[in-house]
Design a protein around this motif. Sequence first.
Motif, mmCIF file in Angstrom:
data_model
loop_
_atom_site.group_PDB
_atom_site.id
_atom_site.type_symbol
_atom_site.label_atom_id
_atom_site.label_comp_id
_atom_site.label_asym_id
_atom_site.label_seq_id
_atom_site.Cartn_x
_atom_site.Cartn_y
_atom_site.Cartn_z
ATOM 1 N N ASP A 151 1.418 5.275 0.026
ATOM 2 C CA ASP A 151 0.165 6.498 0.139
ATOM 3 C C ASP A 151 1.235 7.556 -0.205
ATOM 4 O O ASP A 151 1.902 7.964 0.273
ATOM 5 C CB ASP A 151 0.005 6.593 1.927
ATOM 6 C CG ASP A 151 -0.867 7.792 1.728
ATOM 7 O OD1 ASP A 151 -1.166 8.697 1.488
ATOM 8 O OD2 ASP A 151 -1.666 8.004 2.762
ATOM 9 N N ILE A 163 4.640 7.538 2.285
ATOM 10 C CA ILE A 163 4.036 6.385 3.878
ATOM 11 C C ILE A 163 4.250 4.842 2.720
ATOM 12 O O ILE A 163 3.227 4.934 1.549
ATOM 13 C CB ILE A 163 3.498 6.399 4.611
ATOM 14 C CG1 ILE A 163 3.977 6.975 5.609
ATOM 15 C CG2 ILE A 163 3.028 4.913 5.403
ATOM 16 C CD1 ILE A 163 3.292 7.685 6.489
ATOM 17 N N LEU A 164 4.645 3.616 2.808
ATOM 18 C CA LEU A 164 4.880 2.232 1.919
ATOM 19 C C LEU A 164 4.482 1.200 3.506
ATOM 20 O O LEU A 164 5.480 1.409 4.224
ATOM 21 C CB LEU A 164 6.006 2.112 1.397
ATOM 22 C CG LEU A 164 6.554 0.595 0.766
ATOM 23 C CD1 LEU A 164 5.034 0.398 -0.294
ATOM 24 C CD2 LEU A 164 7.554 -0.066 0.690
ATOM 25 N N THR A 165 3.542 0.787 2.555
ATOM 26 C CA THR A 165 2.862 -0.522 3.898
ATOM 27 C C THR A 165 2.941 -1.350 3.830
ATOM 28 O O THR A 165 2.717 -1.941 2.669
ATOM 29 C CB THR A 165 1.200 0.009 4.333
ATOM 30 O OG1 THR A 165 1.435 1.022 5.512
ATOM 31 C CG2 THR A 165 1.583 -1.093 5.768
ATOM 32 N N LYS A 181 4.278 -7.544 9.429
ATOM 33 C CA LYS A 181 3.795 -6.181 8.830
ATOM 34 C C LYS A 181 5.368 -4.864 8.868
ATOM 35 O O LYS A 181 4.535 -5.062 10.438
ATOM 36 C CB LYS A 181 2.240 -5.357 8.851
ATOM 37 C CG LYS A 181 1.697 -3.716 8.539
ATOM 38 C CD LYS A 181 0.238 -3.478 8.833
ATOM 39 C CE LYS A 181 0.090 -2.230 9.204
ATOM 40 N NZ LYS A 181 -1.471 -1.715 9.123
ATOM 41 N N LYS A 182 5.316 -4.098 8.320
ATOM 42 C CA LYS A 182 6.273 -3.022 8.002
ATOM 43 C C LYS A 182 5.797 -2.093 7.550
ATOM 44 O O LYS A 182 5.220 -1.927 6.416
ATOM 45 C CB LYS A 182 7.430 -3.569 7.317
ATOM 46 C CG LYS A 182 8.082 -4.999 8.649
ATOM 47 C CD LYS A 182 8.958 -4.611 9.479
ATOM 48 C CE LYS A 182 9.210 -5.070 10.530
ATOM 49 N NZ LYS A 182 9.907 -5.027 11.645
ATOM 50 N N ILE A 183 5.966 -0.658 7.792
ATOM 51 C CA ILE A 183 5.808 0.107 7.316
ATOM 52 C C ILE A 183 7.271 1.621 7.012
ATOM 53 O O ILE A 183 8.103 1.356 7.996
ATOM 54 C CB ILE A 183 5.062 1.548 8.220
ATOM 55 C CG1 ILE A 183 3.383 0.775 8.739
ATOM 56 C CG2 ILE A 183 4.712 3.165 7.545
ATOM 57 C CD1 ILE A 183 2.687 2.116 9.541
ATOM 58 N N PHE A 184 7.195 2.077 5.678
ATOM 59 C CA PHE A 184 8.498 2.736 5.549
ATOM 60 C C PHE A 184 8.473 3.896 5.303
ATOM 61 O O PHE A 184 6.967 4.324 4.301
ATOM 62 C CB PHE A 184 9.754 1.900 4.523
ATOM 63 C CG PHE A 184 9.612 0.737 4.763
ATOM 64 C CD1 PHE A 184 10.900 -0.047 5.383
ATOM 65 C CD2 PHE A 184 8.382 -0.526 4.355
ATOM 66 C CE1 PHE A 184 10.801 -1.679 5.487
ATOM 67 C CE2 PHE A 184 8.740 -2.026 4.633
ATOM 68 C CZ PHE A 184 10.305 -2.163 5.517
ATOM 69 N N GLU A 185 8.975 5.012 5.494
ATOM 70 C CA GLU A 185 9.624 5.974 4.863
ATOM 71 C C GLU A 185 10.409 6.415 4.005
ATOM 72 O O GLU A 185 11.220 5.653 4.032
ATOM 73 C CB GLU A 185 9.167 7.013 5.919
ATOM 74 C CG GLU A 185 7.833 7.527 6.739
ATOM 75 C CD GLU A 185 7.738 8.162 8.250
ATOM 76 O OE1 GLU A 185 8.644 9.024 8.252
ATOM 77 O OE2 GLU A 185 7.338 8.686 8.806
ATOM 78 N N LYS A 192 1.001 -1.137 -0.003
ATOM 79 C CA LYS A 192 -0.152 0.046 -0.099
ATOM 80 C C LYS A 192 0.723 1.067 0.137
ATOM 81 O O LYS A 192 1.600 1.260 0.686
ATOM 82 C CB LYS A 192 -0.733 -0.023 1.004
ATOM 83 C CG LYS A 192 -2.030 -1.275 1.274
ATOM 84 C CD LYS A 192 -3.032 -0.986 2.291
ATOM 85 C CE LYS A 192 -3.868 -2.508 2.702
ATOM 86 N NZ LYS A 192 -4.421 -2.632 3.429
ATOM 87 N N GLU A 201 2.726 -5.626 4.251
ATOM 88 C CA GLU A 201 1.753 -6.998 4.282
ATOM 89 C C GLU A 201 1.954 -8.328 3.777
ATOM 90 O O GLU A 201 2.067 -8.587 3.159
ATOM 91 C CB GLU A 201 0.845 -6.429 4.376
ATOM 92 C CG GLU A 201 0.315 -5.288 5.775
ATOM 93 C CD GLU A 201 -0.719 -4.522 5.745
ATOM 94 O OE1 GLU A 201 -1.375 -5.928 6.323
ATOM 95 O OE2 GLU A 201 -1.640 -4.309 5.785
#
Length: 262
Positions: free
Chosen positions: A238, A243-245, A252-256, A236, A247
């Motif tokens: 955004d 922001i990249l998510t 689950k990891k979130i990256f900037e 995902k 899964e």
Amino acid sequence: MKTYKIILIITTAVIFLGSCIKENRENCPSWLTIDLSKVDTATVSNLSIFIINGDKKICKEIYLSKDLIKENIEVELERKGYWIYSWGNISKNTILNSQSQTLEIVPESCADSLYFDKSYILATAETNKTVVLPEKNYINIKVFLEGIEKNDEYSIFFESETSGYFINGEKILKNFKISAPYNEFSSANIIRQFDYNNLNLLIYNIEHNIKIPIGELIMKDPPAGFPEKLSDITLKIDFSNSILTIEIEGWKKIFENFCKIF
């Protein structure tokens, strides 16, 4: 007289049947039963079986449609050692070349949902048996874009260095790009990679081109069992918040600052 004839017939039959057993047993055929009862036809719609000898030559090539997969196969072989390679779901997106023993993905195509199994059998007995149990050999990746204008046109590609397999399951290393048309989201099958650090997502539109090293990001702290156990991936992105998510089955990891503009 009748008794002598019966004895003579029985003796002749015993000598004929015993010739394989006593004198030239190695010249007698060996029968291999290929057990397909473990193949899940909910995920495997066709099965291609390749029997390869010690000289790496294909001795038998068998194709089974879904309705025939549950039936065991009996194959006559010489008394030698053989590798049994089974591929599930080979279709229009896979170029099968039996002569070069390769399975390559059609250029820029979504890969088939390939399943694979291999086993070795030493066919020295009169009867032998092997069980086929294909395992998932691809990942489905879905891409969702957020924070974009609805009228903007985007082209999605996956870039890797693995373009297919040899029939024995070894990877074919060649730069490869898969197209995944975007319509609310993109979806593509990616085959098992030689090195996931070289798996990238490319996003093109009128304003800019973006490269996201998704494989490198995942492999910094991969899910348990990955990549030996292949699980589908959801991305995902955004753009409004950069922001990249990612899964992957409970992970689950979130990256900037995740992308490169080129």
